[in-house]
Write a protein that holds these residues in place. Structure first.
Motif, PDB file in Angstrom:
ATOM      1  N   CYS A   1     -12.404 -75.114 -30.233  1.00  0.00           N
ATOM      2  CA  CYS A   1     -12.984 -74.144 -29.294  1.00  0.00           C
ATOM      3  C   CYS A   1     -11.926 -73.670 -28.296  1.00  0.00           C
ATOM      4  O   CYS A   1     -11.995 -72.555 -27.799  1.00  0.00           O
ATOM      5  CB  CYS A   1     -14.204 -74.733 -28.572  1.00  0.00           C
ATOM      6  N   GLY A   2     -10.966 -74.554 -27.987  1.00  0.00           N
ATOM      7  CA  GLY A   2      -9.856 -74.178 -27.103  1.00  0.00           C
ATOM      8  C   GLY A   2     -10.139 -74.361 -25.629  1.00  0.00           C
ATOM      9  O   GLY A   2      -9.221 -74.247 -24.811  1.00  0.00           O
ATOM     10  N   SER A   3     -11.374 -74.662 -25.241  1.00  0.00           N
ATOM     11  CA  SER A   3     -11.641 -74.724 -23.804  1.00  0.00           C
ATOM     12  C   SER A   3     -12.361 -75.988 -23.344  1.00  0.00           C
ATOM     13  O   SER A   3     -12.514 -76.187 -22.136  1.00  0.00           O
ATOM     14  CB  SER A   3     -12.449 -73.495 -23.373  1.00  0.00           C
ATOM     15  N   CYS A   4     -12.774 -76.860 -24.246  1.00  0.00           N
ATOM     16  CA  CYS A   4     -13.487 -78.071 -23.799  1.00  0.00           C
ATOM     17  C   CYS A   4     -12.485 -79.102 -23.258  1.00  0.00           C
ATOM     18  O   CYS A   4     -11.272 -78.924 -23.356  1.00  0.00           O
ATOM     19  CB  CYS A   4     -14.317 -78.657 -24.931  1.00  0.00           C
TER      20      CYS A   4
ATOM     21  N   CYS B   1     -10.071 -80.241 -26.018  1.00  0.00           N
ATOM     22  CA  CYS B   1      -9.117 -79.199 -26.411  1.00  0.00           C
ATOM     23  C   CYS B   1      -8.032 -79.015 -25.356  1.00  0.00           C
ATOM     24  O   CYS B   1      -6.872 -78.793 -25.677  1.00  0.00           O
ATOM     25  CB  CYS B   1      -9.833 -77.883 -26.680  1.00  0.00           C
TER      26      CYS B   1
ATOM     27  N   CYS C   1     -12.916 -81.966 -30.383  1.00  0.00           N
ATOM     28  CA  CYS C   1     -13.484 -80.771 -29.749  1.00  0.00           C
ATOM     29  C   CYS C   1     -15.007 -80.881 -29.649  1.00  0.00           C
ATOM     30  O   CYS C   1     -15.683 -81.218 -30.617  1.00  0.00           O
ATOM     31  CB  CYS C   1     -13.093 -79.527 -30.553  1.00  0.00           C
ATOM     32  N   LYS C   2     -15.536 -80.568 -28.446  1.00  0.00           N
ATOM     33  CA  LYS C   2     -16.982 -80.696 -28.205  1.00  0.00           C
ATOM     34  C   LYS C   2     -17.790 -79.686 -29.013  1.00  0.00           C
ATOM     35  O   LYS C   2     -18.985 -79.873 -29.226  1.00  0.00           O
ATOM     36  CB  LYS C   2     -17.268 -80.449 -26.708  1.00  0.00           C
TER      37      LYS C   2
HETATM   38 ZN    ZN Z   1     -12.942 -77.792 -27.831  1.00  0.00          ZN
END
Ligand code: ZN
Ligand code: ZN
Length: 346
Positions: free
Chosen positions: A90-93, A96, A104-105
């Motif tokens: 996702c790049g933002s959890c 990540c 990753c969540k």
């Molecule tokens: Zn993530």
């Protein structure tokens, strides 16, 4: 479209399924060009992975052409040829942000597990900007396919976790596709001596072609004696476990030198004995992990420049529509001398 669908332990069919649709604005739909079967898929089929529901399309490795993208996708365009990462990012959890993409969540290993996978004519890829890697022209497709999972796994969880250094003596236990990937990737760091241990003489001869200096077959050799001869009796600096059974984890403990690292890559189904009564004094480290695929862009550059040739792992090629037959071959990998089976869409 056609897809390979799991119907509970021991059951799978190549059958008609509704084609995937964009659901989130961050999704992409990818038309599969090549996919492959992983040891993990065989575990699922045995019923070892209860989190996979009946009706699920299997597969987490592949390359393809992007057919459509959601309105928030920025880096990936329709028509791009891409490597599908086995890990969705996702790049933002919280994970990540620490580059622990495996956890990753809203991703991690979900393809062919919690959502439909790549052994199909088309697949939906969530968080497409972070979970797909654009494939430059001229890169061998079979080589690129090995970047979905096995090469990053061997590199990150074996070589990087094991902290392979120039001059090291390293032992790899298990010459399957991931063990051989770790063997290829270990050579970035110029170890002085690479030892491969496996019970399959064919796989050992492949390991020699891939750069192993010594091979040991425990079916007719004593591992500790052979390693003592090579290391003056002190053991190896790094032991990379790529099988996932108690006996192979014990081998790592038996051959590790003081200050060494045991990097576990194998997927374990039962507990192992940890001989802390011998290891407590040896200053060793033991690492575990699921691949993050954070190394994929670097590995892609190494493949593109010819520094590493993972297409050598592709031993069998079939059309995608013959995937059921390919599973039979892969299920008898030793007898069939199979490493990775490349399935190409017609
Ligand atoms: Zn993530
Ligand atoms: Zn895999």
């Amino acid at each position: 479209m056609k897809a390979l669908v799991y119907h509970g332990a021991g059951k799978k069919f190549w059958e008609e399924k509704a084609p995937p649709q964009l659901i989130e604005s961050t999704d992409a739909i990818v038309r599969i060009v090549k996919t492959t079967i992983c040891g993990t898929d065989l575990h699922i089929l045995k019923g070892d992975v209860p989190t996979v529901d009946a009706g699920r399309i299997l597969g987490h490795e592949g390359i393809g052409i992007v057919e459509s993208v959601g309105s928030s996708v920025r880096n990936i365009k329709v028509g791009d040829k891409v490597i599908i990462s086995c890990i969705t990012v996702c790049g933002s959890c919280r994970y990540c942000k620490r580059q622990l993409y495996a956890h990753c969540k809203d991703g991690g290993w979900i393809l062919g597990h919690k959502i439909d996978g790549t052994q199909a004519e088309k697949v939906r890829i969530p968080h497409a900007d972070n979970s797909l890697h654009r494939l430059p022209d001229g890169v061998d497709e079979a080589a690129a396919l090995m970047l979905s999972d096995i090469l990053p796994t061997g590199f990150e969880i074996g070589v990087l976790n094991g902290r392979v250094q120039p001059g090291h003596t390293i032992a790899l236990i298990g010459a399957g596709p991931v063990g051989l990937s770790a063997l290829l990737a270990s050579q970035f760091y110029s170890p002085a001596h690479i030892i491969m241990i496996d019970t399959d003489d064919n796989r050992l001869s492949v390991a020699q072609q891939f750069g192993a200096n010594t091979v040991i077959n425990p079916a007719h050799q004593n591992i500790v004696e052979e390693i003592n001869k090579i290391t003056d009796g002190i053991g190896v600096d790094v032991a990379i476990e790529c099988v996932g059974i108690p006996a192979t984890f014990k081998i790592c403990q038996d051959i590790i030198t003081a200050g060494g690292s045991i990097a576990n890559v194998g997927v374990h189904g039962k507990s192992v004995e940890l001989h802390l009564e011998e290891l407590w004094i040896k200053n060793i480290s033991i690492t575990t992990g699921l691949v993050n695929t954070s190394s994929t862009p670097m590995l892609l550059k190494s493949v593109q420049s010819g520094k590493i040739s993972p297409e050598k792992l592709a031993t069998h090629h079939y059309p995608l529509s013959e995937i059921e037959r390919a599973y039979d071959i892969f299920g008898n990998a030793a007898k069939e001398k199979a490493l990775k089976i490349v399935l190409t869409a017609e």
